[in-house]
Motif scaffolding. Structure first.
Motif, mmCIF file in Angstrom:
data_model
loop_
_atom_site.group_PDB
_atom_site.id
_atom_site.type_symbol
_atom_site.label_atom_id
_atom_site.label_comp_id
_atom_site.label_asym_id
_atom_site.label_seq_id
_atom_site.Cartn_x
_atom_site.Cartn_y
_atom_site.Cartn_z
ATOM 1 N N LEU A 1 18.757 20.504 -19.829
ATOM 2 C CA LEU A 1 17.303 19.363 -19.244
ATOM 3 C C LEU A 1 17.501 18.303 -19.712
ATOM 4 N N VAL A 2 18.074 18.436 -21.233
ATOM 5 C CA VAL A 2 18.156 17.229 -21.670
ATOM 6 C C VAL A 2 19.524 16.136 -21.143
ATOM 7 N N TYR B 1 21.266 16.397 -18.499
ATOM 8 C CA TYR B 1 20.716 16.844 -17.584
ATOM 9 C C TYR B 1 19.349 15.781 -16.771
ATOM 10 N N ALA B 2 18.883 15.010 -17.547
ATOM 11 C CA ALA B 2 17.344 14.465 -16.602
ATOM 12 C C ALA B 2 18.293 12.485 -16.711
ATOM 13 N N ILE C 1 18.016 13.183 -12.846
ATOM 14 C CA ILE C 1 17.194 14.326 -12.222
ATOM 15 C C ILE C 1 16.312 13.597 -11.111
ATOM 16 N N SER C 2 15.540 12.033 -11.823
ATOM 17 C CA SER C 2 14.923 11.333 -11.177
ATOM 18 C C SER C 2 15.755 9.738 -10.219
ATOM 19 N N LEU D 1 19.484 10.986 -24.328
ATOM 20 C CA LEU D 1 18.006 10.702 -23.567
ATOM 21 C C LEU D 1 17.290 9.486 -24.083
ATOM 22 N N LEU E 1 15.354 7.339 -20.937
ATOM 23 C CA LEU E 1 14.368 8.141 -20.652
ATOM 24 C C LEU E 1 13.158 8.020 -21.635
ATOM 25 N N LEU F 1 8.892 11.492 -12.841
ATOM 26 C CA LEU F 1 9.939 12.669 -13.170
ATOM 27 C C LEU F 1 9.207 14.010 -12.874
ATOM 28 N N ILE G 1 10.994 18.057 -13.170
ATOM 29 C CA ILE G 1 11.264 18.344 -14.742
ATOM 30 C C ILE G 1 10.692 19.350 -14.774
#
Lengths: 300, 295
Positions: free
Chosen positions: A114-115, A117-118, A121-122, B41, B44, B270, B274
């Motif tokens: 997830l990290v 791919y995040a 994702i948006s 990260l 985000l 988001l 997710i």
């Protein structure tokens, strides 16, 4: 395309079911994907402003594009540079990170997937880079560089022509753990574990050998898919450039083939010319694809 | 050294199934993952915290990643803006659900169904179709929008949900993805199914699809995300048929005073993808942990 070879005379009935299974997709594909592409190719040989009927112009657009449009050459140069850096790099990143993540226990694996791919994702999460790189002292990067005394005054990151390309490359790499990354993860998930066990019996000593001799050869279909995705995405950068460095960018430093297309298609309404650009881009991608597929075929 | 020996005993001997793994290699991988994970990260997290920042902190110097006085004001502001809409928010949510649901379902089902014969058999036209599918990925969609519009208006589906659903279903990425996984399904499994009297469709549904679960789950994620983000563009112009992402993107373009609200919107947009991602991934990891498909 693997599978068994069947004699041509084999029962029509058997083939009939295959065609029936393809038919629903094929109808939608032909009407909404193939037909528009064919129309666009046709339009590339015309002058078309979307108001009057298209007028046949032969190869005029192609000649104009290749000979009389110096900005297009800049666009090609930028796009190729961008693609040569981000394409292979992001391809390798996608694969290596998928491979590393796959080695983790279950829950950390889900979290790390997830990290990575995040970012993709948006759709427009990358706009946060605009805030980070904002050209006044409120921008995060500027603020810290000034605080640490590395620069004296705010750097105008997004309007200085020497910074534009590196910034686009960094943001693209940040964004690039997307489709291919997920595909590789899925590829690892469907890998036959017994092959790995057999490998260790047969003298595979460490994870690197395992990667090279067992995993890479058996993930060929996924690698092929990933290659096509990386080629198309690295050569078709445009929205990122328009959103981050503006359109047109300073000295055309962020100008790509697709922003050039955007210019003629969405701004000047010269659709014939825009279609010509799309056709040229198509052939560039096709060419890259042939080369990469040849290289991949040698693997394993 | 004692520590390492301890770790070795505790983790490595117990999990003797982990072949060909050394502590050194594990440490290197961990460091690399951590470094790039943070890089990945960071922006985000910035979005996340910005959504909870009061106006004064958004433009603070030097800007901080953390929030000093977290507030929900951005979300309340968003609520007030939404209340002023002429069309209720639930209508936009409904539109998005229909578009996303049908689009994802159609892409996965029709794409997989067509991928199966192309991946496992050769028959007249199969090679041509396979090639066209890859080539179609390479043609820029920005010039096909106009021909597409003309075709849709000829069919009378402009300004309906179908105007965004059908082009998405007719895209070739899904089929190409599925096809590349389906080639790996061993032929003898298909043979076995056929000896048992299964039709092509039944073989596809009962044998191929379960084996390719990681692939189609991936496609569900990708397709969902694409449909979720679609704004309808020129294909849907009636306000009451527009999807959620359209209205929310309108809000974001409200200038600097809406920076906080924009972060709140980004955050809300988001959360759903997710959620879908986490749900479907955890599903795959559980079912596929024990069996591979390659023969």
């Amino acid at each position: 395309m693997g599978g068994k070879k069947e004699p041509f005379a084999l029962v029509w009935k058997k083939h009939k079911y295959k065609y029936i299974m393809i038919a629903p997709f094929a109808v939608i594909f032909i009407v909404f994907t193939l037909l528009p592409v064919l129309v666009a190719i046709f339009l590339s040989f015309t002058t078309f402003n979307m108001v009057e009927a298209p007028e046949f112009a032969g190869l005029d657009n192609y000649v104009k594009l290749m000979v009389h449009d110096p900005i297009f050459l800049t666009a090609i140069k930028n796009t190729l540079f961008f693609a040569i850096v981000t394409g292979p790099l992001s391809y390798i990143m996608c694969f290596l990170f998928a491979w590393m993540v796959n080695d983790l226990p279950r829950i950390p694996r889900a979290i790390m997937t997830l990290v990575f791919y995040a970012p993709s994702i948006s759709g427009n999460a990358y706009l946060v880079w605009k805030l980070l790189l904002s050209s006044d002292s409120y921008g995060w990067v500027n603020a810290w560089l000034m605080k640490l005394g590395i620069v004296q005054e705010a750097v105008t990151w997004l309007v200085k022509k020497e910074y534009i390309m590196p910034i686009l490359i960094i943001v693209q790499l940040w964004l690039s753990l997307g489709v291919s990354f997920l595909t590789f993860i899925a590829g690892f998930q469907s890998l036959d574990k017994s092959q790995l066990e057999a490998g260790s019996v047969e003298g595979i000593k460490n994870r690197w050998q395992e990667l090279w001799y067992i995993i890479l050869p058996s993930m060929k279909p996924q690698l092929m898919f990933g290659a096509v995705m990386q080629i198309t995405s690295s050569l078709s950068v445009s929205q990122l450039s328009i959103d981050l460095v503006g359109f047109p960018s300073v000295s055309y430093a962020g100008h790509t083939i697709l922003t050039h297309l955007h210019d003629f298609g969405n701004v000047r309404y010269e659709l014939g010319y825009a279609c010509t650009i799309a056709v040229i881009l198509f052939f560039i991608m096709l060419f890259c694809n042939i080369i990469v597929q040849k290289m991949l075929r040698k693997l394993g | 050294m004692k520590v390492i020996a301890f770790i070795k005993n505790k983790y490595y001997r117990r999990k003797f199934k982990r072949r060909n793994r050394s502590i050194g290699g594990d440490v290197i991988l961990f460091v690399v993952l951590a470094f790039f994970g943070i890089f990945s990260l960071f922006p985000l997290l910035y979005t996340l915290t910005s959504a909870f920042k009061p106006f004064s902190e958004i433009f603070m110097y030097p800007p901080k990643l953390t929030v000093e006085n977290p507030t929900l004001n951005n979300f309340f502001d968003l609520g007030t803006i939404i209340e002023d809409f002429t069309i209720p928010l639930s209508r936009y949510i409904f539109n998005t659900l229909v578009i996303t649901g049908l689009g994802t379902f159609g892409t996965v089902l029709l794409g997989s169904m067509a991928a199966y014969p192309l991946a496992k058999y050769e028959f007249p036209g199969s090679k041509l179709m396979s090639n066209i599918i890859v080539y179609a990925l390479m043609f820029s969609t920005s010039v096909t929008a106009i021909p597409n519009y003309l075709i849709m208006s000829a069919l009378g589906i402009v300004d309906t949900y179908w105007a965004v659903i059908l082009p998405a279903v007719g895209g070739t990425l899904g089929l190409y993805l599925m096809k590349n996984f389906m080639v790996q399904v061993p032929d003898d499994m298909l043979e076995a199914a056929k000896i048992d009297g299964a039709t092509e469709f039944k073989t596809f549904w009962k044998v191929v699809m379960p084996l390719c679960k990681p692939a189609w789950i991936t496609l569900v994620i990708l397709s969902f995300q694409q449909m979720w983000g679609t704004t309808g563009g020129v294909f849907i112009y009636s306000e009451e048929l527009k999807p959620l992402s359209y209205v929310l993107s309108q809000l974001v373009s409200g200038g600097i005073s809406r920076t906080g609200v924009a972060s709140a919107v980004s955050l809300l947009m988001l959360i759903v993808p997710i959620g879908v991602f986490v749900f479907s991934q955890s599903n795959v990891i559980e079912t596929m942990a024990t069996s591979g498909i390659k023969g």
